[in-house]
Structure formats: structure tokens, C-alpha cells
Write a protein that holds these residues in place. Structure first.
Motif, short mmCIF file in Angstrom:
data_model
loop_
_atom_site.label_atom_id
_atom_site.label_comp_id
_atom_site.label_asym_id
_atom_site.label_seq_id
_atom_site.Cartn_x
_atom_site.Cartn_y
_atom_site.Cartn_z
N PRO A 33 0.80 -1.23 0.00
CA PRO A 33 0.00 0.00 0.00
C PRO A 33 0.83 1.28 0.00
N ALA A 35 3.24 2.13 -1.80
CA ALA A 35 3.55 2.60 -3.16
C ALA A 35 2.52 3.61 -3.65
N GLY A 36 1.26 3.48 -3.18
CA GLY A 36 0.22 4.37 -3.66
C GLY A 36 0.20 5.71 -2.95
N LEU A 37 0.95 5.81 -1.86
CA LEU A 37 0.85 7.02 -1.03
C LEU A 37 1.54 8.23 -1.64
N CYS A 38 2.49 8.01 -2.52
CA CYS A 38 3.26 9.13 -3.04
C CYS A 38 2.77 9.59 -4.40
N GLY A 39 1.56 9.19 -4.78
CA GLY A 39 1.04 9.63 -6.06
C GLY A 39 1.77 8.95 -7.20
#
Lengths: 307, 543
Positions: A33, A35-39
Motif C-alpha cells: 500500500p 507505493a500508492g501514497l506518493c502519487g
């Protein structure tokens, strides 16, 4: 009765652990998950590693599950990615969804059962046929169609309601969404009640009651309806859990920030803390609803009490 | 026994009734825009806690745009970086900068803004243990590798390149020459922070205090934020309205419905499915302007079969096989513009945008495309798989259209297929873990309107967003040369020379520039979007 309740409560324990473990594994299988946090860009490795250890994602899954369950028993459901406590999210989401569910259930009980009684007593008459056709229509149209249609007609064209529910989600704004959520179940409740009433209307005990000279109202409510309600209560009981978890579509359409919305967000962001937390509570609601249904049987039919 | 059950039933009914009414006690007031000059606007739930150096997506960025001001500010129309809190930023060698902060600025809680407010904020943003997702913005400052090493723990807590001189002045030493660096300082990550941010962080995050034209009046996380005009705001971009009510929508279709029903004043993300009706619904109240966003197809250079001389021809051929005009017209209803370089029209000609720089390599030509792909040895693996995330956006539609275009050119229905990935997080993790072996949808939203920002972070060797791991010495050399150039025009043209290397190598295929699209109600006027496709809130006027 007491032993029966205790046995039911004990049965809930393996169900509770089984379901939460399954959900935990499912969310974890979906991948990383962080990986999705930085846009659309990669998180720098040091920050990603730091976040992973903060959310406990660097440990093996079984260990994550054990720590998680350990925390849950102390009332700590973890932290969502936006820094909010999951318990805080629950405190805002559950009251709204409970309100929506209560409205839906009330609609089911009031409209569904009354229509069922009316049609069941007038089998084959025009009103019976009309209601049967109407329920068939409601069952065959998906809820998102009903929802969008009502939103467009009542909200945009006629301006009777606001198309979206405000963040406080007061009762009056939830009436139409509640009706939409309830619609399909409402049709089933009508049909179940109708069949049950129609069947029991010819039963010996009803004939006896009529022969005793009891008033018609008393015969219908105390004798006929009470005995006909068992399948209906079972249905409504299991529906409580289904409504709470299944309101995702309706909540999205009417912009209701309830459980469905939080679950959807949690899944999109692969936030296992949010998803597992909410599902855990939903599982508890399901189990409690089932327990209450079984206890209500005893109220409706005293013979079950001694089983 | 009978009596007892009746009582139970009654109790049940009462309980249900009580629960229903008790829950409905909340006030039903509020909502509906227009009153007291308040503008209501759609919003999405920010993904990360609201901190300047931790906000990397549009939703949190919108709020920061209203409540913080930094040393520089980008002109909402031209994108030019002008001094805001900076009195002057001086440098003799493009590597050591002296920054002087203007007098007379305070945070909305009354605290004076000094050079220290910046130095503390930047040190906080760069330090590894604070988990700030935009920490890499401070990566040009000397000592960054000490406070934010790639692995392990930090060996210093402050950036050695930052020095306080006095109350008004501080100096910055960069690790390399970077003439355009002062122009990056308009990014919110470089905003100053008040003392309370460090002393009572939890309360700051629950209700951030900044120095912008608005203050936060009420913040209900995940559902709404009410911002009000700050009357004592010292800047010249004072709010023209009483405030902004941001409302989180679960679905942008619902926001659009609310707008058409007159229940909302501003939607800054018109859903793709409504683009066909938007003219009829809103007429002139629909905005469609260029934003600093480009969408591309990226390739895996860590996979040997894509890193061959033949593969260059294949990529160029693929680029020529995509009918950009047709796709932008039919699928995006002209909310995208076919791309012919790797930057964005918002930069303007002086800023480095050059229409047609890519030339025939980015122009649809079916016959030549097929020849190029075949000359290059055909598509590696025999089939092009384009990965995309299926959860948001309308990626499926355009990926299918791109594949359709390629398949037609190749005369083969299976030459290109879409490869959907369930969630954005999963898609990103496959990209960053180098699991993809075909092409994938990529894109770049600028951090600041500089040509450097469109090239260096994405295509420079081992740059933070160079997901395909492309590297080219000639390109890197030109970028370094451009950064060291003190004359802006020369720097820009050197960056464009670097872009010409990309035409020859085609590391990623440029597809189209994305526009910002917004719609507003009859209650408000003077609505516009800046280059980041964020509404210029402070300029909105309420009728």
C-alpha cells in the motif's frame, strides 16, 4: 434458554477470528500500500521503509495479524494513512450508517409487513396482483438505478430533496437514501409476509380463533401475524448486516460518509487498518443480529424456548 | 406470559423510535452556497496528513494554496514565479543563495514570520524521521544526505546547507549549481511554519495555522473544511469572497449533480462521463484550460529486450501508430491536447514549451509506423501490454483506444492489449518494484512551472520518478549544463536540446497534455484555474 444463548456466544468466537483473518489476508495479498501514497511518483526508499515500519508492514503477515488482534482487544484499531485513528473514523461513520440502516429497517417493517398482510388477506384480488407486480419491478431494478433516478427526479428536476446528503447526515436527508437502500429487501419482506399470511390464514388455530368470536383485528395481529412472522424476522435480521455493509453503492450516489464510503476508501488505498477494522465491527454486527433473530424466535414461538 | 411478551414488543418499538429520533438530533442547517459571500466547492479526502512537506496530491494542495504563502508565488495566469515573502534572493555563483524575508508578515495566530520560520520548517521537512513525503524537495540543499540517507538512520538533524544570518536573512548552499532554484520556492513544501507546529503538532494537524489569505474555521476530517477570509492578511492577493466551504464528495458525479441542482458553487473535476453534457448544462460556466500535466507511455529499460537499438525504432514506430487527435477528440472531448513535446503548454514559449519539438516521431503516420516497428524487429515479446490502474480515472477507455490504433496500424488484433491492475496502490507498487515488462500508463504533474521539473525528476539517470530506469549520458550532461546556466533563455534552450535527445531515443511516448476542467454555479463569477488545475479561490466573487 440461558444455555442456548451461551452456546451461541461461544460459536461466535471462531467465526470472529476466521473472518478477520480472511479479510486480513485478502487485503495483504493486494500488494504494497505504501507505493500508492506518493502519487504518480515513487516514494523515496528511506521514507517508504520508515512508513512501512510505522504501520508494521515490514513484519510477516501472521505477526501483523497477531499484533493487530492484540491491539483490537485493547480498543486500538490502528491508524489510517491520513493520520486519523481508525476508531475516530468509526465514530463518524457508524452513527450515519446506523441511522441509514434504522430508516431502511423501519421502512421494511412498516411498509413491507403492512403490504404483506394486506395482500396476504386479499389473495388473488386486484390489489394483491398490483403489489406483486410492483415488488417484481423493484426486485428486478438494481439499486443504483433506483438511486440515480430518484436523485435526478427528486433532487435536480423537482427540487424536493437535496441531491447529496450533507456531512452531518440529518435524519430528514436520509429518508430517500434509506428508502433506496431498503427497496429490494422491502419487496422481499412483502412477498415473504404475504405467502406466510396466506398459508396460515387457513390454519386450524385461526379458524378456532374466529369461531371463539374474537375480534378480527385481534385474530390477525395476535394469532395470524405472530405465527407468520418467523421467516420475515429471519430475513430482516440477516438483512441488518447486509444493509450496513452493502450500502456502498447508495452511500456513493448520495454522498453519505458512512461505513460504505470508509470501506471503499480503505480498499482503494489498500489501508488494511481501516478495512479490517470496519469489517471486524461489521462481523460483530452480523453475529449480534443473528443472535437477536434466534432470541426473537423464542418470543414468537414459545416452543423454540425449550429446544 | 402473554403480558410479558407484549411488554417486550412495546419496549422494542420504543427503543427503535428513540434511537431514530436521538440520532437525528444533529442540526440540519448549513449547506447551500451563496450566503455571506461563502463559496461552496467540491473536495476529495486528502490522502496524507495536512503538512506542507507531506502533501503531494491535489486535494491537500488546494487547502495549502489557500492557507500558506511561501517565499515565491506562481502567477495564476502566467505561472511566473514572483517574490511573495521574499524581499530578495541573491546568488553570485548559482549555488550559494542569500534569502531576505520581507517585514510585516505574520501567521494568522499573530506570530511574526522570520528567517527562522523557514529554516525550521525546511529542516523539519527534510528530516527522515518526520516521514514527509515531499522531503526530496530539499534534496538540492547541502547536507540532505545526512538528514535523509537512503537507508539507515539520519546522522544529522539539520541541513548543513541552511544557515541563519539574522532575523530576516538566511543562506542556502546547494549541492550543485541550479540557476532556476529560486523559482522552485513557490511550492508549498517550502512554506514557513509557526512555532506551534513543532510544540503542539497534533493540534496543528487537526487545525492547521498558516499565513495565507484564508484561515481554517472548522475542519471535520474526511468530510468538510470551512475556510474564512483572514481580514489581517498582509499580502496583495487578499480574498475577494467571505470564505470557502470545501465539501468532500464520495463520487465526482454526485458533486456534478449537486452543481446542476444549484446546491454547490464550484466543481473542479468534471467527471469524464458528463463531458458530453457539460456545454448544455453549464454553457459559459464551464472552464477547460491547460494544466501542467502530461500523460505518457513508459517502457521498462531494466528489461533487456526494450533496451536495444532496434527497440528505439519500435518505440518511435509505436508513437507514430497512435492517433492522438482522434483519441483526444472522441474519448476526452477535447479536454486533452495531443502532445508534441515532453513539457506542457502552461510553461509558455519562454518557459520552454515548444509545440512540434517531437516532430514526425509524434505524428500519426500508419504506413511509416508499421515499417519502423518491423525494421526494429517487431514489438518485443510479440505483443505490447499496456498496464494501467482500473480504479480511478477513465484509463481503460483511452488505453483501449491507443491499442486499437496500434492494432489497426499493425493489421493485427492482438498486437496491443490493455492490462488492468485493480488499485492504484497495486499499480504503483508493480511499477516501482520493476515488475512490469510491457508499457504502462505514466504521467507527470508539475510541482512548479519550470521546464526542469518536466525533465530532470522523470528522465535523469536514477531520478526519483524515473520508473523505467532509462539512462542516457548525453541527456544527463545537457541537463547538468542547463542547470548551471545563469541566463534563463540559454538554460531553457539547453533543456530543449536535452529533449531532442529524447526524440532520438523515445524513452517514453508523449500522449497528450491534460487540461483542468471545472464548472461553477450562477452564484459566483471570476472563476479560473491556475496551471496546477486548482481553482484560484481567492479571486472568486460571490454575486
Amino acid at each position: 434458554m440461558g444455555r442456548y444463548v451461551i452456546r451461541r456466544l461461544l460459536q461466535m468466537i471462531p467465526v470472529f477470528f476466521g473472518t478477520t483473518l480472511l479479510i486480513f489476508l485478502m487485503v495483504n495479498v493486494m500488494g504494497d500500500p505504501i507505493a500508492g501514497l506518493c502519487g504518480d511518483r515513487q516514494c523515496d526508499p528511506a521514507t517508504a521503509a520508515q512508513l512501512r515500519s510505522e504501520f508494521g508492514l515490514d513484519k510477516p503477515v501472521w505477526q501483523q495479524y497477531l499484533t493487530y488482534m492484540g491491539n483490537v482487544f485493547t480498543g486500538d484499531f490502528g491508524t489510517a494513512f491520513n493520520g486519523q485513528k481508525v476508531t475516530e473514523l468509526m465514530a463518524t461513520a457508524f452513527p450515519i450508517t446506523i441511522r441509514l440502516t434504522v430508516i431502511a429497517i423501519v421502512f421494511e417493517i412498516v411498509i413491507g409487513i403492512s403490504l404483506g398482510v394486506v395482500t396476504g388477506l386479499r389473495r388473488g384480488r386486484p390489489i394483491d396482483t398490483t403489489v406483486l407486480i410492483l415488488t417484481l419491478v423493484v426486485i428486478s431494478i438494481p439499486t443504483f438505478v433506483t438511486g440515480l433516478l430518484l436523485q435526478l427526479l427528486l433532487g435536480v428536476e423537482w427540487g424536493v430533496i437535496k441531491p447529496s446528503v450533507s456531512s452531518e447526515a440529518p435524519l430528514n436527508e436520509l429518508l430517500i437514501p434509506g428508502l433506496v437502500v431498503a427497496s429490494v429487501s422491502l419487496a422481499y419482506v412483502t412477498r415473504l409476509t404475504r405467502t406466510s399470511i396466506a398459508e396460515n390464514a387457513r390454519a386450524d388455530y385461526v379458524r378456532t380463533a374466529v369461531a371463539k368470536g374474537l375480534p378480527r383485528r385481534r385474530v390477525i395481529i395476535r394469532h395470524l401475524l405472530r405465527n407468520s412472522l418467523i421467516p420475515v424476522v429471519t430475513f430482516i435480521g440477516t438483512d441488518v448486516g447486509a444493509l450496513m455493509g452493502g450500502a456502498i453503492v447508495t452511500e456513493r450516489i448520495f454522498n453519505i460518509h458512512g461505513v460504505g464510503y470508509q470501506l471503499y476508501q480503505g480498499i482503494l488505498r489498500q489501508n488494511s487498518q481501516t478495512v479490517v477494522g470496519f469489517v471486524t465491527v461489521l462481523v460483530l454486527v452480523f453475529l449480534a443480529a443473528n443472535l437477536i433473530v434466534d432470541l426473537l424466535y423464542a418470543v414468537l414461538d414459545p416452543r423454540i424456548r425449550y429446544a | 406470559m402473554r403480558g410479558a411478551t407484549t411488554v417486550k414488543w412495546a419496549a422494542c418499538a420504543v427503543a427503535v423510535a428513540l434511537a431514530a429520533t436521538a440520532c437525528g438530533g444533529g442540526d440540519s442547517g448549513g449547506g447551500g452556497g451563496g450566503a455571506d459571500g461563502i463559496v461552496s466547492s467540491s473536495w476529495g479526502d486528502p490522502q496524507n496528513p495536512l503538512e506542507p512537506a507531506n502533501t503531494n496530491e491535489v486535494q491537500g494542495g488546494k487547502v495549502l494554496d489557500m492557507i500558506v504563502r511561501g517565499l515565491k508565488k506562481y502567477d495564476p495566469k502566467t505561472g511566473e514565479a514572483t517574490n511573495m515573502l521574499a524581499e530578495k534572493i541573491e546568488s553570485k555563483d548559482n549555488q550559494n543563495f542569500t534569502i531576505t524575508v520581507k517585514d510585516g508578515w505574520t501567521f494568522s495566530n499573530g506570530e511574526k514570520i522570520t528567517a527562522k520560520s523557514f529554516v525550521d520548517a525546511w529542516n523539519y521537512g527534510a528530516l527522515l524521521k518526520n516521514n514527509q513525503k515531499n522531503a526530496y524537495f530539499f534534496g538540492y540543499i547541502d547536507g540532505y544526505d545526512k538528514v535523509h540517507p537512503e537507508t539507515g538512520t539520519a546522522s544529522a538533524t539539520t541541513l548543513s546547507g541552511l544557515k541563519l544570518v539574522n532575523d530576516k536573512t538566511f543562506t542556502v548552499k546547494l549541492t550543485q549549481k541550479f540557476s532556476l532554484w529560486p523559482d522552485t520556492l513557490g511550492y508549498p513544501a517550502f512554506a514557513p511554519l509557526p512555532k506551534v507546529f513543532f510544540t503542539d503538532h497534533a493540534s496543528w494537524v487537526s487545525k492547521p495555522i498558516g499565513n495565507g489569505p484564508y484561515t481554517i474555521d472548522k475542519y471535520a476530517k474526511g468530510s468538510s473544511m470551512n475556510l474564512r477570509k483572514w481580514d489581517d492578511y498582509p499580502g496583495d492577493d487578499k480574498a475577494q469572497n467571505g470564505g470557502i466551504d470545501l465539501k468532500v464528495y464520495t463520487d465526482n458525479n454526485t458533486a456534478y449533480t449537486d452543481l446542476t441542482a444549484g446546491n454547490l458553487d464550484l466543481v473542479d473535476d468534471v467527471p469524464a462521463s458528463q463531458l458530453k453534457n457539460v456545454k448544455a448544462d453549464l454553457g459559459d460556466r464551464y472552464i477547460n484550460t491547460p494544466a501542467g500535466i502530461i500523460q505518457t507511455l513508459a517502457f521498462p529499460f531494466y528489461d533487456k529486450q526494450w533496451n536495444t537499438p532496434g527497440a528505439i525504432k519500435v518505440r518511435q514506430g509505436l508513437s507514430m501508430a497512435i492517433n492522438r487527435d482522434q483519441i483526444t477528440n472522441q474519448i476526452f472531448q477535447k479536454t486533452r491536447t495531443p502532445a508534441s513535446d515532453w513539457t506542457s503548454p502552461v510553461l509558455g514559449d519562454d518557459g520552454g514549451f515548444k509545440k512540434g519539438l517531437c516532430g514526425k516521431e509524434c505524428t500519426y503516420n500508419a504506413a511509416e509506423a508499421k515499417k519502423m516497428i518491423q525494421d526494429g524487429g517487431g514489438i518485443p515479446g510479440g505483443q505490447l501490454k499496456i498496464s494501467y490502474n482500473a480504479d480511478t480515472g477513465s484509463h481503460k477507455e483511452w488505453v483501449d483506444a491507443v491499442c486499437n490504433s496500434i492494432n489497426k496500424v499493425m493489421g493485427n488484433n492482438k498486437a496491443c492489449v490493455g492490462a488492468p491492475v485493480g488499485t492504484f496502490a497495486d499499480f504503483r507498487s508493480q511499477v516501482s518494484q520493476q515488475k512490469l515488462h510491457g508499457a504502462w500508463r505514466a504521467g507527470w504533474q508539475m510541482d512548479y512551472p519550470l521546464i526542469q521539473n518536466f525533465l530532470q525528476p522523470v528522465y535523469y539517470s536514477n531520478a526519483s520518478s524515473n520508473d523505467g530506469k532509462w539512462n542516457n549520458k548525453q541527456f544527463d550532461g545537457l541537463i547538468n549544463k542547463a542547470n548551471a546556466e545563469s541566463d534563463k533563455a540559454k538554460a531553457v534552450s539547453t533543456f530543449q536540446d536535452a529533449e531532442k535527445v529524447m526524440v532520438q531515443q523515445m524513452p517514453v511516448i508523449p500522449l497528450w497534455y491534460q487540461n483542468g476542467s471545472a464548472g461553477y454555479s450562477e452564484n459566483v463569477t471570476n472563476v479560473s484555474l491556475n496551471q496546477f488545475s486548482v481553482p484560484v479561490y481567492e479571486q472568486i466573487k460571490v454575486k
